[in-house]
Scaffold this active site. Structure first.
Site, mmCIF file in Angstrom:
data_model
loop_
_atom_site.group_PDB
_atom_site.id
_atom_site.type_symbol
_atom_site.label_atom_id
_atom_site.label_comp_id
_atom_site.label_asym_id
_atom_site.label_seq_id
_atom_site.Cartn_x
_atom_site.Cartn_y
_atom_site.Cartn_z
ATOM 1 N N CYS A 56 41.837 -23.144 -9.351
ATOM 2 C CA CYS A 56 41.276 -23.844 -8.184
ATOM 3 C C CYS A 56 40.836 -25.269 -8.514
ATOM 4 O O CYS A 56 40.544 -26.060 -7.620
ATOM 5 C CB CYS A 56 40.113 -23.053 -7.613
ATOM 6 N N HIS A 84 35.564 -27.563 -3.715
ATOM 7 C CA HIS A 84 36.500 -26.454 -3.573
ATOM 8 C C HIS A 84 35.908 -25.457 -2.579
ATOM 9 O O HIS A 84 34.715 -25.126 -2.652
ATOM 10 C CB HIS A 84 36.725 -25.813 -4.945
ATOM 11 N N ASN A 103 39.589 -19.373 0.892
ATOM 12 C CA ASN A 103 39.803 -20.084 -0.370
ATOM 13 C C ASN A 103 41.312 -20.223 -0.600
ATOM 14 O O ASN A 103 41.995 -19.232 -0.858
ATOM 15 C CB ASN A 103 39.143 -19.264 -1.490
HETATM 16 N N1 COA Z 1 33.105 -5.654 2.311
HETATM 17 C C1 COA Z 1 32.061 -4.828 2.267
HETATM 18 N N2 COA Z 1 31.402 -4.547 1.135
HETATM 19 C C2 COA Z 1 31.847 -5.136 0.011
HETATM 20 C C3 COA Z 1 32.956 -5.998 -0.004
HETATM 21 C C4 COA Z 1 33.589 -6.244 1.204
HETATM 22 N N3 COA Z 1 34.638 -7.076 1.292
HETATM 23 N N4 COA Z 1 33.145 -6.432 -1.280
HETATM 24 C C5 COA Z 1 32.187 -5.856 -2.025
HETATM 25 N N5 COA Z 1 31.408 -5.069 -1.246
HETATM 26 C C6 COA Z 1 30.270 -4.250 -1.647
HETATM 27 C C7 COA Z 1 30.295 -3.912 -3.116
HETATM 28 O O1 COA Z 1 31.077 -2.764 -3.358
HETATM 29 C C8 COA Z 1 28.844 -3.690 -3.380
HETATM 30 O O2 COA Z 1 28.517 -2.423 -2.943
HETATM 31 P P1 COA Z 1 27.451 -1.508 -3.770
HETATM 32 O O3 COA Z 1 26.148 -2.296 -3.729
HETATM 33 O O4 COA Z 1 27.406 -0.243 -2.986
HETATM 34 O O5 COA Z 1 28.002 -1.371 -5.128
HETATM 35 C C9 COA Z 1 28.154 -4.690 -2.483
HETATM 36 O O6 COA Z 1 29.084 -5.016 -1.478
HETATM 37 C C10 COA Z 1 27.707 -5.935 -3.202
HETATM 38 O O7 COA Z 1 28.799 -6.392 -3.997
HETATM 39 P P2 COA Z 1 28.737 -7.706 -4.804
HETATM 40 O O8 COA Z 1 30.035 -7.908 -5.516
HETATM 41 O O9 COA Z 1 27.462 -7.739 -5.610
HETATM 42 O O10 COA Z 1 28.605 -8.766 -3.617
HETATM 43 P P3 COA Z 1 28.326 -10.312 -3.723
HETATM 44 O O11 COA Z 1 27.144 -10.656 -2.918
HETATM 45 O O12 COA Z 1 28.364 -10.796 -5.140
HETATM 46 O O13 COA Z 1 29.602 -10.891 -2.977
HETATM 47 C C11 COA Z 1 31.640 -12.012 -3.492
HETATM 48 C C12 COA Z 1 30.894 -10.694 -3.506
HETATM 49 C C13 COA Z 1 33.017 -11.782 -4.039
HETATM 50 C C14 COA Z 1 31.726 -12.479 -2.053
HETATM 51 C C15 COA Z 1 30.836 -13.034 -4.326
HETATM 52 O O14 COA Z 1 30.551 -12.507 -5.588
HETATM 53 C C16 COA Z 1 31.571 -14.330 -4.517
HETATM 54 O O15 COA Z 1 31.850 -15.026 -3.557
HETATM 55 N N6 COA Z 1 31.844 -14.690 -5.772
HETATM 56 C C17 COA Z 1 32.548 -15.906 -6.098
HETATM 57 C C18 COA Z 1 33.979 -15.677 -5.844
HETATM 58 C C19 COA Z 1 34.747 -16.937 -5.802
HETATM 59 O O16 COA Z 1 34.372 -17.850 -5.152
HETATM 60 N N7 COA Z 1 35.859 -16.897 -6.460
HETATM 61 C C20 COA Z 1 36.784 -17.954 -6.477
HETATM 62 C C21 COA Z 1 36.306 -19.032 -7.354
HETATM 63 S S1 COA Z 1 37.559 -20.155 -7.499
#
Ligand code: COA
Length: 393
Positions: A116, A258, A288
């Site tokens: 990215c 980004h 994204n």
């Molecule tokens: N819908 C519903 N629930 C979801 C889900 C979805 N799409 N994805 C994950 N969950 C659940 C998980 O299973 C977890 O459940 P649990 O508590 O029962 O185990 C809960 O939601 C929390 O998951 P978590 O991964 O801690 O959520 P988060 O707040 O960290 O959000 C992302 C997840 C991916 C949105 C976040 O981590 C993120 O944006 N990270 C950066 C990713 C990014 O930008 N990547 C590209 C960089 S170039």
């Protein structure tokens, strides 16, 4: 070397697939909801490439638009860089395909892989080549079809990404401005946090992917870790790039980050004590789009009138590698001269398509002839002569 070369952005374009995938559409595929996705990411819809669209076709469309804005001919291009994590093939490069389709017969072409952060890396490479005096005109394209590498059963990743392309034309001018400074960084110790296992991957060789819950050619990500990394590096690299450019972050009129997650952008604004409104966002509509997200957001900011001449703007990318990068640009805009018009370029594209077809035809039939009569050099000489003529068109 001409010390007065500055690399100015003089053209820009975007290409977005027509197919829109909403959060509700996703909820029909994986266990998720519009509320969850909006609250955690800020994304509402993303675009998905259809069967006739690819990284190369989207990149081409964005490039053609950028050439129209700059009003330059493809033959004036010295360099084509495509930043992508979803190339048309591992090799040849997507950039070479676009070079052929454009009819950019004087350009070098290659793909750049920095996930990215790729577009910012590529912009810096092209700007440095212009600053050094080695080239005059370059096109930098960020193009992705992330939908093709999604694991559509992994709700932690498939909700985030979308397809699209953006491009800018860079040109040498002797007036101060354009790309002023850059900071490129990498921390390979985080290479396992975000990626797409591919040919040559050690993981595939030792068949360890299944154990790690990963699939070949499908994206995997440790979302939480990437989130923490992103919020840390945005501020850090923006500050470093601003110092190198001799400005402060308060001088910036626009920051194009980004487009990964609204919460990452909010955290960066808080950390830097900057107004959130300074940050351009359109991730609500496109999600994204990896290396394409910054040029798409930049072009939409231009179209919304958010940049005017001499404004200082910053681009900041972060992603797999881990990689991150910032660039400070003093905005200039297109030359404003009416040189060729779009019809002349349309003619060039049509000619390029015929030239490529003719070249392939000649290659096929001269090779066939030479296989039948291996020592017969006349056909080879004729082929060389015809190819020379085609090059001259
Ligand atoms: N819908 C519903 N629930 C979801 C889900 C979805 N799409 N994805 C994950 N969950 C659940 C998980 O299973 C977890 O459940 P649990 O508590 O029962 O185990 C809960 O939601 C929390 O998951 P978590 O991964 O801690 O959520 P988060 O707040 O960290 O959000 C992302 C997840 C991916 C949105 C976040 O981590 C993120 O944006 N990270 C950066 C990713 C990014 O930008 N990547 C590209 C960089 S170039």
């Amino acid at each position: 070397m001409a010390a007065t070369n500055y690399a100015h952005i003089v053209g820009w374009g975007i290409a977005l697939p027509e197919t829109v995938m909403t959060n509700e559409d996703l909820a029909a595929i994986v266990e998720t909801s519009d509320e969850w996705i909006m609250a955690r990411t800020g994304i509402k819809t993303r675009r998905i490439a259809n069967d006739r669209e690819s990284t190369a076709t989207l990149g081409l469309k964005a490039a053609q638009q950028a050439l129209d804005v700059a009003d330059i001919l493809p033959i004036e291009l010295d360099l084509i860089i495509v930043a992508t994590s979803t190339p048309e093939s591992i090799f040849p490069s997507t950039a070479s395909l676009i070079q052929d389709w454009l009819g950019a017969g004087s350009a070098g072409a290659f793909d750049l892989s920095a996930a990215c952060s790729g577009f910012v890396y590529a912009l810096d490479m092209a700007a440095q080549a212009i600053r050094s005096g080695s080239i005059k005109t370059a096109i930098v394209i960020g193009s992705e079809t992330m939908s093709r590498v999604m694991d559509w059963q992994d709700r932690g990743t498939c909700i985030l990404f979308g397809d699209g392309a953006g491009a800018v034309v860079l040109q040498a001018r002797d007036t101060i401005g354009g790309v002023l400074s850059s900071v490129l960084r990498s921390d390979g110790s985080g290479h396992d946090l975000l990626g797409i296992p591919s040919v040559g991957s050690l993981d595939i060789q030792i068949s360890a992917l299944a154990l790690q819950g990963r699939k070949p050619f499908k994206m995997h990500m440790a979302g939480g870790e990437v989130f923490k990394f992103a919020t840390r590096v945005i501020g850090e690299s923006l500050e470093q790039a601003a110092i190198k450019a001799g400005i402060t972050l308060r001088d910036l009129k626009l920051i194009v980050p980004h487009q990964a997650n609204e919460r990452i952008i909010q955290a960066a604004a808080r950390q830097l004590d900057l107004d959130r409104q300074l940050f351009m966002t359109n991730l609500e509509h496109y999600g994204n789009t990896s290396a394409a997200s910054i040029p798409i957001a930049l072009v939409e900011a231009i179209q919304q009138g958010r940049v005017t001449e001499n404004d200082y703007i910053a681009l900041v990318g972060f992603g797999g590698g881990l990689t991150w990068a910032s660039i400070i640009v003093q905005w200039s805009g297109p030359l404003g001269e009416n040189r060729f018009g779009p019809q002349r370029r349309q003619f060039t594209y049509a000619l390029a398509a015929w030239r490529a077809r003719l070249r392939r035809f000649i290659r096929r039939y001269t090779d066939l002839f030479n296989r039948i009569r291996p020592k017969h050099g006349r056909m080879l000489r004729l082929r060389k002569r015809i190819e020379q003529r085609i090059n001259d068109i």
